[in-house]
Design an enzyme around this catalytic site. Structure first.
Site, PDB file in Angstrom:
ATOM      1  N   GLU A  42       0.840  -1.199   0.000  1.00  0.00           N
ATOM      2  CA  GLU A  42       0.000   0.000   0.000  1.00  0.00           C
ATOM      3  C   GLU A  42       0.879   1.255   0.000  1.00  0.00           C
ATOM      4  OE1 GLU A  42      -3.163  -0.427   2.789  1.00  0.00           O
ATOM      5  OE2 GLU A  42      -3.344   1.718   3.135  1.00  0.00           O
ATOM      6  N   HIS A  45      -5.091 -11.434   2.022  1.00  0.00           N
ATOM      7  CA  HIS A  45      -3.911 -10.827   2.645  1.00  0.00           C
ATOM      8  C   HIS A  45      -3.850 -11.015   4.160  1.00  0.00           C
ATOM      9  CE1 HIS A  45      -0.592  -8.150   3.179  1.00  0.00           C
ATOM     10  NE2 HIS A  45      -1.297  -7.253   3.850  1.00  0.00           N
ATOM     11  N   ARG A  99      -9.083  -4.312   8.604  1.00  0.00           N
ATOM     12  CA  ARG A  99      -7.873  -3.791   9.249  1.00  0.00           C
ATOM     13  C   ARG A  99      -7.275  -2.656   8.434  1.00  0.00           C
ATOM     14  NH1 ARG A  99      -2.287  -4.560   8.483  1.00  0.00           N
ATOM     15  NH2 ARG A  99      -2.469  -6.251   6.975  1.00  0.00           N
TER      16      ARG A  99
HETATM   17  C1  LIG Z   1       3.409  -9.831   2.369  1.00  0.00           C
HETATM   18  C2  LIG Z   1       2.870  -9.191   3.618  1.00  0.00           C
HETATM   19  C3  LIG Z   1       3.137  -7.862   3.903  1.00  0.00           C
HETATM   20  C4  LIG Z   1       2.624  -7.269   5.055  1.00  0.00           C
HETATM   21  N1  LIG Z   1       2.883  -5.947   5.291  1.00  0.00           N
HETATM   22  C5  LIG Z   1       2.408  -5.383   6.421  1.00  0.00           C
HETATM   23  C6  LIG Z   1       2.699  -4.020   6.722  1.00  0.00           C
HETATM   24  O1  LIG Z   1       3.414  -3.323   6.003  1.00  0.00           O
HETATM   25  N2  LIG Z   1       2.171  -3.500   7.868  1.00  0.00           N
HETATM   26  C7  LIG Z   1       1.403  -4.226   8.721  1.00  0.00           C
HETATM   27  O2  LIG Z   1       0.973  -3.692   9.743  1.00  0.00           O
HETATM   28  N3  LIG Z   1       1.137  -5.523   8.458  1.00  0.00           N
HETATM   29  C8  LIG Z   1       1.631  -6.114   7.347  1.00  0.00           C
HETATM   30  N4  LIG Z   1       1.344  -7.431   7.103  1.00  0.00           N
HETATM   31  C9  LIG Z   1       0.699  -8.231   8.126  1.00  0.00           C
HETATM   32  C10 LIG Z   1       1.733  -8.589   9.198  1.00  0.00           C
HETATM   33  O3  LIG Z   1       2.991  -8.752   8.619  1.00  0.00           O
HETATM   34  C11 LIG Z   1       1.374  -9.872   9.940  1.00  0.00           C
HETATM   35  O4  LIG Z   1       0.038  -9.829  10.370  1.00  0.00           O
HETATM   36  C12 LIG Z   1       2.260 -10.053  11.167  1.00  0.00           C
HETATM   37  O5  LIG Z   1       3.624  -9.917  10.839  1.00  0.00           O
HETATM   38  C13 LIG Z   1       2.006 -11.412  11.798  1.00  0.00           C
HETATM   39  O6  LIG Z   1       2.939 -11.621  12.821  1.00  0.00           O
HETATM   40  P1  LIG Z   1       2.756 -12.815  13.834  1.00  0.00           P
HETATM   41  O7  LIG Z   1       3.901 -12.757  14.776  1.00  0.00           O
HETATM   42  O8  LIG Z   1       1.396 -12.807  14.393  1.00  0.00           O
HETATM   43  O9  LIG Z   1       2.854 -14.137  12.926  1.00  0.00           O
HETATM   44  P2  LIG Z   1       3.946 -14.672  11.889  1.00  0.00           P
HETATM   45  O10 LIG Z   1       5.005 -13.698  11.613  1.00  0.00           O
HETATM   46  O11 LIG Z   1       3.179 -15.211  10.749  1.00  0.00           O
HETATM   47  O12 LIG Z   1       4.612 -15.866  12.681  1.00  0.00           O
HETATM   48  C14 LIG Z   1       3.918 -17.049  12.991  1.00  0.00           C
HETATM   49  C15 LIG Z   1       4.880 -17.993  13.689  1.00  0.00           C
HETATM   50  O13 LIG Z   1       4.158 -19.106  14.194  1.00  0.00           O
HETATM   51  C16 LIG Z   1       4.873 -20.296  13.940  1.00  0.00           C
HETATM   52  N5  LIG Z   1       3.875 -21.380  13.909  1.00  0.00           N
HETATM   53  C17 LIG Z   1       2.661 -21.380  13.309  1.00  0.00           C
HETATM   54  N6  LIG Z   1       2.013 -22.528  13.558  1.00  0.00           N
HETATM   55  C18 LIG Z   1       2.829 -23.274  14.343  1.00  0.00           C
HETATM   56  C19 LIG Z   1       2.721 -24.562  14.937  1.00  0.00           C
HETATM   57  N7  LIG Z   1       1.622 -25.302  14.799  1.00  0.00           N
HETATM   58  N8  LIG Z   1       3.778 -25.021  15.653  1.00  0.00           N
HETATM   59  C20 LIG Z   1       4.907 -24.289  15.804  1.00  0.00           C
HETATM   60  N9  LIG Z   1       5.045 -23.046  15.272  1.00  0.00           N
HETATM   61  C21 LIG Z   1       4.021 -22.553  14.558  1.00  0.00           C
HETATM   62  C22 LIG Z   1       5.614 -20.039  12.654  1.00  0.00           C
HETATM   63  O14 LIG Z   1       6.770 -20.839  12.578  1.00  0.00           O
HETATM   64  C23 LIG Z   1       5.981 -18.556  12.804  1.00  0.00           C
HETATM   65  O15 LIG Z   1       7.197 -18.425  13.498  1.00  0.00           O
HETATM   66  C24 LIG Z   1       1.846  -8.034   5.946  1.00  0.00           C
HETATM   67  C25 LIG Z   1       1.585  -9.368   5.684  1.00  0.00           C
HETATM   68  C26 LIG Z   1       2.066  -9.930   4.516  1.00  0.00           C
HETATM   69  C27 LIG Z   1       1.712 -11.367   4.226  1.00  0.00           C
END
Ligand SMILES: Cc1cc2nc3c(=O)[nH]c(=O)nc-3n(C[C@H](O)[C@H](O)[C@H](O)COP(=O)(O)OP(=O)(O)OC[C@H]3O[C@@H](n4cnc5c(N)ncnc54)[C@H](O)[C@@H]3O)c2cc1C
Length: 596
Positions: free
Chosen positions: A255, A359, A394
């Site tokens: 974006e 997304h 969001r």
């Molecule tokens: C391409 C892209 C660009 C984005 N850009 C933005 C942005 O600019 N700004 C913004 O605010 N948001 C953005 N988002 C959204 C944001 O990046 C994510 O929502 C956020 O980073 C998620 O972080 P998290 O720590 O919740 O999960 P994640 O970073 O997805 O981590 C999940 C973790 O859980 C672990 N895991 C999952 N299931 C299991 C299991 N059963 N057993 C063991 N481990 C497991 C995985 O190994 C991983 O380490 C973007 C998303 C994408 C896809």
């Protein structure tokens, strides 16, 4: 076999998981972090555009404060977000972002040397802090450096990493989470983990859809594990479709491109958003749900481009050329690289072909503003959780913020809980006194045996179903029936087809039947999670007979606050999803009709 003991366990090595683990460790609580991939490969690393905080740093003097940020978030959510949670997030944003700056996060700077901010959808002026177009990379590495630092200060604390372990089950006794079962992907062995408190930070479920910006690992299984143990999933019907993903590959085109001034063009070269009432004023920085719908409408009305042999190639153009090479190179270099490598296009000279794609999962594991779930000792944070700060839609930049704010909250509350529980004081296996064997060990042992039997039965199955076919059919059905535009007929048919896929799942068999590094086995375990989470999405979407935020029902085109200003709760049962509802926390901001 004796379970492995840790005072607390964080599942997930993305931003939310790392931030939670750091908070536990800062509070002198020993913690193990389990992640199915090496933490730096979590999807957080792919985040591009930025993280919101009302710092008000923009040199042109835009006045900003947390209250404005809270209002924009609630309005963007179509009033479904819980306002106490939004207020907490927007207030704590400032401290959390500055903390990251002090930990060395390489944010871009403005001319005054302050953290630079760019406009994203929602605010309409610069509020989003960024590190070129690789903000997730910068944030994740900054937190991981802190993890490395804490691990080196080992005298008082302990932070153990279990990389490439898949958590397959949560063990609950008398409403309390007492442990987990994890699969060591390399050896193929299962182990039971015993603990006081668990934080699930397992990310989103985008791979349920075919066209998605999400990493392959975002299967939704991390949401399914607590769901299978009785914790409801909240507001799962709200799936965000990002307006601009690279056609064909569906890699995100941030974006930030539009925030920097990029135009969306139809096949006549017109900035077509001005034709639609809900985007005519805000144009390219209107909220994502609106732009995704208007791109789809424009394509349906013949304003798009398409390869006649491939209907999935329908797209419009995102034009950055007028921004000039210098600006593209300094602010959007990652996007330029993606376009050159994956589409053979240089956006300095050519517009980018884009189409909407899945997304973000606005819903998630139900929790309150303290990150607590209905199960004692179970906390959730990040995209896997639904606090809820995003409601029905969001705003860009709010998800990264949610991970660090509620990662901290979950860590703090899990630390308090652990320090107050009876066996919180038991030293870990690396300490002097091993935890005594008790009834909980037997329960964990039974759960371990049960999981082992499940895996053996998958490995020994001679069924005739290929798991890849089931996954492909799931992706197709979600794209076709549960996409940007929905209606009762399509959703009912989707629900039936999901049930058939769940049935076929029981006849799955694998070609490779060894335990060691059996990635097919891992994907099959994850596929069960994807199917069950998909069922919750569809059931919620069907029952919600209104259009709100990202959910647009062609058979109920209006928002209906009287009947649906409430959160959907989906409970797992073997017979299918059971739905319930929960009040939305209102307060400061009265729900108003959406203004454009
Ligand atoms: C391409 C892209 C660009 C984005 N850009 C933005 C942005 O600019 N700004 C913004 O605010 N948001 C953005 N988002 C959204 C944001 O990046 C994510 O929502 C956020 O980073 C998620 O972080 P998290 O720590 O919740 O999960 P994640 O970073 O997805 O981590 C999940 C973790 O859980 C672990 N895991 C999952 N299931 C299991 C299991 N059963 N057993 C063991 N481990 C497991 C995985 O190994 C991983 O380490 C973007 C998303 C994408 C896809």
């Amino acid at each position: 076999m004796k379970p492995i003991y840790h005072d607390t366990i964080v599942v997930g090595g993305g931003l939310a998981g790392l931030r939670a683990a750091l908070e536990l460790n800062r509070r002198n609580v020993k913690v193990a972090l389990i992640s199915k991939v090496y933490p730096l490969r979590s999807h957080s690393v792919a985040a591009q555009g930025g993280i919101n905080a009302a710092l008000g740093n923009h040199p042109r003097g835009y006045y900003d404060n947390w209250e404005k940020h809270a209002f924009d978030t609630v309005k963007g959510s179509d009033y479904l977000a819980d306002q106490d949670a939004v207020i907490r997030m927007t207030k704590e944003a400032l401290e959390r972002v500055i903390e990251l700056e002090h930990w060395g996060c390489p944010f871009d700077r403005n001319d005054e040397g302050k953290i630079a901010q760019r406009p994203f959808g929602g605010a309409g002026f610069p509020r989003t802090c960024y590190s070129t177009d690789k903000t997730g990379h910068a944030l994740l590495h900054t937190l991981y450096e802190q993890i490395v630092k804490f691990r080196q200060i080992a005298e008082r604390k302990e932070l153990v990493l279990y990389n490439e372990w898949l958590v397959t089950k949560m063990v609950v006794e008398d409403g309390k989470c007492i442990g987990l079962i994890g699969l060591d992907i390399k050896s193929g062995n299962l182990s039971a983990f015993k603990t006081n408190a668990v934080i699930f930070a397992t990310g989103g479920s985008g791979r349920i859809y075919g066209k998605t910006t999400n990493a392959l690992i975002n299967t939704g299984m991390g949401m399914a594990v607590p769901y299978w143990s009785g914790v409801p999933l909240k507001d799962m019907e709200f799936i965000q479709f990002h307006p601009t993903t690279l056609v064909g590959k569906n890699i995100l085109i941030t974006e930030g491109c539009r925030g920097e001034g990029g135009y969306l063009l139809n096949n006549k070269g017109e900035r077509f958003l001005e034709k639609y009432k809900d985007s005519e004023k805000t144009m390219e920085v209107a909220p994502r749900d609106i732009i995704s719908r208007n791109i789809t409408k424009e394509i349906m009305e013949g304003g798009g481009y398409e390869d006649p042999a491939d209907p999935t190639s329908r797209h419009v153009l995102l034009d950055l050329r007028h921004l000039g090479e210098d600006r593209i190179m300094s602010r959007l270099s990652g996007i330029r690289e993606i376009c050159m490598k994956f589409a053979g296009i240089d956006p300095v000279y050519e517009p980018i072909p884009v189409q909407p794609g899945q997304h973000y999962t606005m819903g998630g594991i139900d929790c309150n503003i303290e990150s607590e779930t209905q199960i004692k000792g179970l906390y959730v944070a990040g995209e896997a959780a639904c606090v809820s700060v995003h409601g029905a839609n969001r705003l860009g930049g709010n998800s990264l913020l949610e991970t660090i704010v509620f990662g901290t909250v979950a860590g703090e509350n899990a630390a308090n809980y652990t320090q107050g529980t009876t066996y919180g004081s038991v030293p870990s296996p690396t300490g002097r006194r091993p935890p005594r064997c008790n009834n909980k060990d037997n329960i964990l042992d039974d759960a371990l045996k049960c999981e082992n039997r499940k895996i053996e039965s998958i490995l020994n199955s001679n069924g005739n179903e290929n798991p890849s076919n089931i996954r492909e059919e799931l992706n197709k059905l979600m794209e076709e029936n549960v996409g940007i535009f929905r209606n009762a007929e399509a959703l009912k048919s989707a629900l039936n087809r999901i049930k058939q896929l769940q049935e076929r799942y029981t006849s799955i068999s694998l070609n490779y039947k060894e335990r060691r590094t059996n990635l097919s086995l891992m994907w099959v375990l994850e596929l069960k999670g994807s199917l069950d989470v998909a069922e919750a999405i569809i059931a919620g979407a069907l029952a919600r007979e209104e259009s709100r935020g990202s959910q647009f029902r062609t058979d109920f085109t209006e928002r209906n606050d009287e009947d649906f200003l409430k959160h959907t709760l989906a409970y797992f049962s073997d017979e299918g999803v059971r739905l319930d509802y929960k009040e939305v926390t209102l307060g400061r901001f009265e729900p108003k009709a959406r203004e454009y």
